[in-house]
Motif scaffolding. Structure first.
Motif, short mmCIF file in Angstrom:
data_model
loop_
_atom_site.label_atom_id
_atom_site.label_comp_id
_atom_site.label_asym_id
_atom_site.label_seq_id
_atom_site.Cartn_x
_atom_site.Cartn_y
_atom_site.Cartn_z
N SER A 65 0.85 -1.19 0.00
CA SER A 65 0.00 0.00 0.00
C SER A 65 0.89 1.24 0.00
N PHE A 66 0.25 2.40 -0.18
CA PHE A 66 0.97 3.65 0.00
C PHE A 66 1.34 3.78 1.47
N GLN A 72 4.87 5.80 8.49
CA GLN A 72 5.85 5.12 7.66
C GLN A 72 6.73 6.11 6.90
N VAL A 73 6.12 7.21 6.43
CA VAL A 73 6.90 8.25 5.75
C VAL A 73 7.89 8.87 6.72
N LYS A 74 7.43 9.17 7.93
CA LYS A 74 8.32 9.74 8.95
C LYS A 74 9.47 8.78 9.24
N PHE A 126 12.00 8.87 6.37
CA PHE A 126 12.84 10.07 6.40
C PHE A 126 13.89 9.98 7.50
N GLU A 127 13.51 9.51 8.66
CA GLU A 127 14.45 9.41 9.77
C GLU A 127 15.57 8.42 9.46
N GLN A 128 15.28 7.37 8.73
CA GLN A 128 16.28 6.36 8.40
C GLN A 128 17.13 6.74 7.20
N ASN A 129 16.61 7.55 6.29
CA ASN A 129 17.27 7.73 5.01
C ASN A 129 17.79 9.12 4.71
N PHE A 153 12.83 15.61 9.87
CA PHE A 153 11.48 15.34 9.38
C PHE A 153 10.53 16.48 9.69
N GLU A 154 10.81 17.29 10.68
CA GLU A 154 9.88 18.35 11.10
C GLU A 154 9.57 19.32 9.96
N GLY A 155 10.56 19.65 9.15
CA GLY A 155 10.32 20.53 8.01
C GLY A 155 9.40 19.91 6.99
N ILE A 156 9.53 18.60 6.82
CA ILE A 156 8.65 17.88 5.89
C ILE A 156 7.22 17.89 6.42
#
Length: 102
Positions: free
Chosen positions: A53-54, A59-61, A64-67, A72-75
Motif C-alpha cells: 500500500s501507499f 511510515q513516511v516519517k 525520512f528518519e532512516q534515510n 522530518f519536522e520541516g517535511i
C-alpha cells in the motif's frame, strides 16, 4: 510523489517518465501505481519494489528518519501547510503532462 498509470500500463515502465518530476519537486521517493499494483522507488538508493500500500504518515516519517540527514519536522510542516491550503494529503501527483495539486 505518485506516478499513476491507467490499468493497461505497467507502472514500473513509467520510472524514467516520473524521475524528472520527482527531482523537480525534490521528492526523495516515488510511488508508481496503476491502482491495485504499487511500487515504491527510493530512486537515489534502490530500484523500485512492490509494496502492499501507499505509506502511512508514520511510515513516511520513519523512512525520512532512516534515510535522510534533514529533519522530518520541516517535511511535516510542508505537508500540514499543504493540507491546510485545501490540498489532498497525497500532496503532489503527476497526472497527464504536469504535476497537479489534489
Amino acid at each position: 510523489m505518485i506516478e499513476a498509470k491507467k490499468r493497461a500500463i505497467e507502472p514500473y515502465v513509467a520510472k524514467n517518465q516520473a524521475l524528472p518530476y520527482a527531482q523537480q519537486l525534490q521528492a526523495p521517493f516515488i510511488f508508481l501505481s496503476k491502482g491495485e499494483l504499487i511500487y515504491f522507488w527510493d530512486y537515489q538508493n534502490d530500484d523500485a519494489r512492490i509494496v502492499n500500500s501507499f505509506f502511512s504518515r508514520r511510515q513516511v516519517k520513519d523512512w525520512f528518519e532512516q534515510n535522510l540527514s534533514q529533519g522530518f519536522e520541516g517535511i511535516i510542516y510542508s505537508y500540514d501547510e499543504h493540507v491546510e491550503k485545501g490540498h489532498h494529503p497525497a500532496c503532489r501527483v503527476r497526472t497527464g503532462h504536469a504535476p497537479q495539486n489534489l
